[in-house]
Write a protein that holds these residues in place. Sequence first.
Motif, PDB file in Angstrom:
ATOM      1  N   VAL A   1       0.844  -1.289   0.095  1.00 55.26           N
ATOM      2  CA  VAL A   1       0.225   0.032  -0.038  1.00 55.26           C
ATOM      3  C   VAL A   1       1.113   1.336   0.174  1.00 55.26           C
ATOM      4  O   VAL A   1       1.674   1.282   0.825  1.00 55.26           O
ATOM      5  CB  VAL A   1      -0.922   0.014   1.100  1.00 55.26           C
ATOM      6  CG1 VAL A   1      -1.989   1.367   1.282  1.00 55.26           C
ATOM      7  CG2 VAL A   1      -1.782  -1.263   1.274  1.00 55.26           C
ATOM      8  N   TYR A   2       0.676   2.249  -0.829  1.00 54.48           N
ATOM      9  CA  TYR A   2       1.485   3.294  -1.114  1.00 54.48           C
ATOM     10  C   TYR A   2       0.613   4.556  -0.712  1.00 54.48           C
ATOM     11  O   TYR A   2      -0.213   4.817  -1.108  1.00 54.48           O
ATOM     12  CB  TYR A   2       1.587   3.388  -2.549  1.00 54.48           C
ATOM     13  CG  TYR A   2       2.606   2.406  -3.213  1.00 54.48           C
ATOM     14  CD1 TYR A   2       3.760   2.764  -3.726  1.00 54.48           C
ATOM     15  CD2 TYR A   2       2.079   1.045  -3.544  1.00 54.48           C
ATOM     16  CE1 TYR A   2       4.604   1.597  -4.050  1.00 54.48           C
ATOM     17  CE2 TYR A   2       2.821   0.063  -4.031  1.00 54.48           C
ATOM     18  CZ  TYR A   2       4.067   0.468  -4.445  1.00 54.48           C
ATOM     19  OH  TYR A   2       4.796  -0.677  -4.991  1.00 54.48           O
ATOM     20  N   PRO A   3       1.133   5.050   0.580  1.00 58.18           N
ATOM     21  CA  PRO A   3       0.333   6.232   1.502  1.00 58.18           C
ATOM     22  C   PRO A   3       0.222   7.460   0.595  1.00 58.18           C
ATOM     23  O   PRO A   3      -0.782   8.025   0.379  1.00 58.18           O
ATOM     24  CB  PRO A   3       0.784   6.229   2.498  1.00 58.18           C
ATOM     25  CG  PRO A   3       1.854   5.217   2.719  1.00 58.18           C
ATOM     26  CD  PRO A   3       2.181   4.475   1.523  1.00 58.18           C
TER      27      PRO A   3
ATOM     28  N   GLY B   1      -8.146   2.715   6.790  1.00 58.12           N
ATOM     29  CA  GLY B   1      -7.536   2.261   5.474  1.00 58.12           C
ATOM     30  C   GLY B   1      -7.083   3.643   4.592  1.00 58.12           C
ATOM     31  O   GLY B   1      -7.252   4.583   4.792  1.00 58.12           O
ATOM     32  N   ILE B   2      -6.406   3.267   3.614  1.00 61.90           N
ATOM     33  CA  ILE B   2      -5.570   4.138   2.804  1.00 61.90           C
ATOM     34  C   ILE B   2      -6.138   3.755   1.586  1.00 61.90           C
ATOM     35  O   ILE B   2      -6.062   2.751   0.831  1.00 61.90           O
ATOM     36  CB  ILE B   2      -4.378   3.971   2.644  1.00 61.90           C
ATOM     37  CG1 ILE B   2      -3.608   4.093   4.196  1.00 61.90           C
ATOM     38  CG2 ILE B   2      -3.628   4.850   1.707  1.00 61.90           C
ATOM     39  CD1 ILE B   2      -2.165   3.925   4.443  1.00 61.90           C
ATOM     40  N   ALA B   3      -6.712   4.919   0.606  1.00 62.01           N
ATOM     41  CA  ALA B   3      -7.154   4.727  -0.489  1.00 62.01           C
ATOM     42  C   ALA B   3      -6.593   4.988  -1.710  1.00 62.01           C
ATOM     43  O   ALA B   3      -6.798   5.707  -2.819  1.00 62.01           O
ATOM     44  CB  ALA B   3      -8.705   5.775  -0.595  1.00 62.01           C
ATOM     45  N   GLN B   4      -5.057   4.899  -1.384  1.00 57.08           N
ATOM     46  CA  GLN B   4      -3.951   5.090  -2.516  1.00 57.08           C
ATOM     47  C   GLN B   4      -4.031   3.760  -3.036  1.00 57.08           C
ATOM     48  O   GLN B   4      -4.245   2.834  -2.893  1.00 57.08           O
ATOM     49  CB  GLN B   4      -2.969   5.845  -1.927  1.00 57.08           C
ATOM     50  CG  GLN B   4      -3.010   6.916  -1.176  1.00 57.08           C
ATOM     51  CD  GLN B   4      -3.429   8.066  -2.278  1.00 57.08           C
ATOM     52  OE1 GLN B   4      -3.265   8.041  -3.422  1.00 57.08           O
ATOM     53  NE2 GLN B   4      -4.524   8.937  -1.825  1.00 57.08           N
ATOM     54  N   ARG B   5      -2.886   3.852  -4.180  1.00 53.05           N
ATOM     55  CA  ARG B   5      -2.571   2.635  -4.746  1.00 53.05           C
ATOM     56  C   ARG B   5      -2.223   1.345  -3.929  1.00 53.05           C
ATOM     57  O   ARG B   5      -1.232   1.438  -2.892  1.00 53.05           O
ATOM     58  CB  ARG B   5      -1.106   2.963  -5.482  1.00 53.05           C
ATOM     59  CG  ARG B   5      -0.702   1.969  -6.447  1.00 53.05           C
ATOM     60  CD  ARG B   5       0.739   2.382  -7.237  1.00 53.05           C
ATOM     61  NE  ARG B   5       1.247   1.402  -7.846  1.00 53.05           N
ATOM     62  CZ  ARG B   5       1.124   1.075  -9.064  1.00 53.05           C
ATOM     63  NH1 ARG B   5       0.360   1.967  -9.843  1.00 53.05           N
ATOM     64  NH2 ARG B   5       1.893   0.048  -9.866  1.00 53.05           N
TER      65      ARG B   5
END
Length: 97
Positions: free
Chosen positions: A9-11, A50-54
């Motif tokens: 996961v990429y922040p 959660g992180i909604a990035q890549r």
Amino acid sequence: MAMGYWVSVYPVISDPETLTAYNELAGQAVRAAGGRVLSRGGRVVAHEDGIAQRVVLIEFDSFEEAAAAYESESYQKALGALPDGFARDFRIIEGTD
């Protein structure tokens, strides 16, 4: 035998172009180790913290293969191509049988 997975996961990715060298080298290393890309940069719906990035999800035939792929010389070379100051949440996880 349970599958193995890489989950990344990429922040924040401020300049995606800086990942080009890493992406090329990492892709070669993953394929050479028998990895299969299941998801790479598609749509994400994040809940709670959660992180909604890549997000990147890669599958291997076993947890051991996933761990060995990370330690491989070719993937270590790919890691050297990551730009300075780059951060991601990277995990190797074991699937269920």
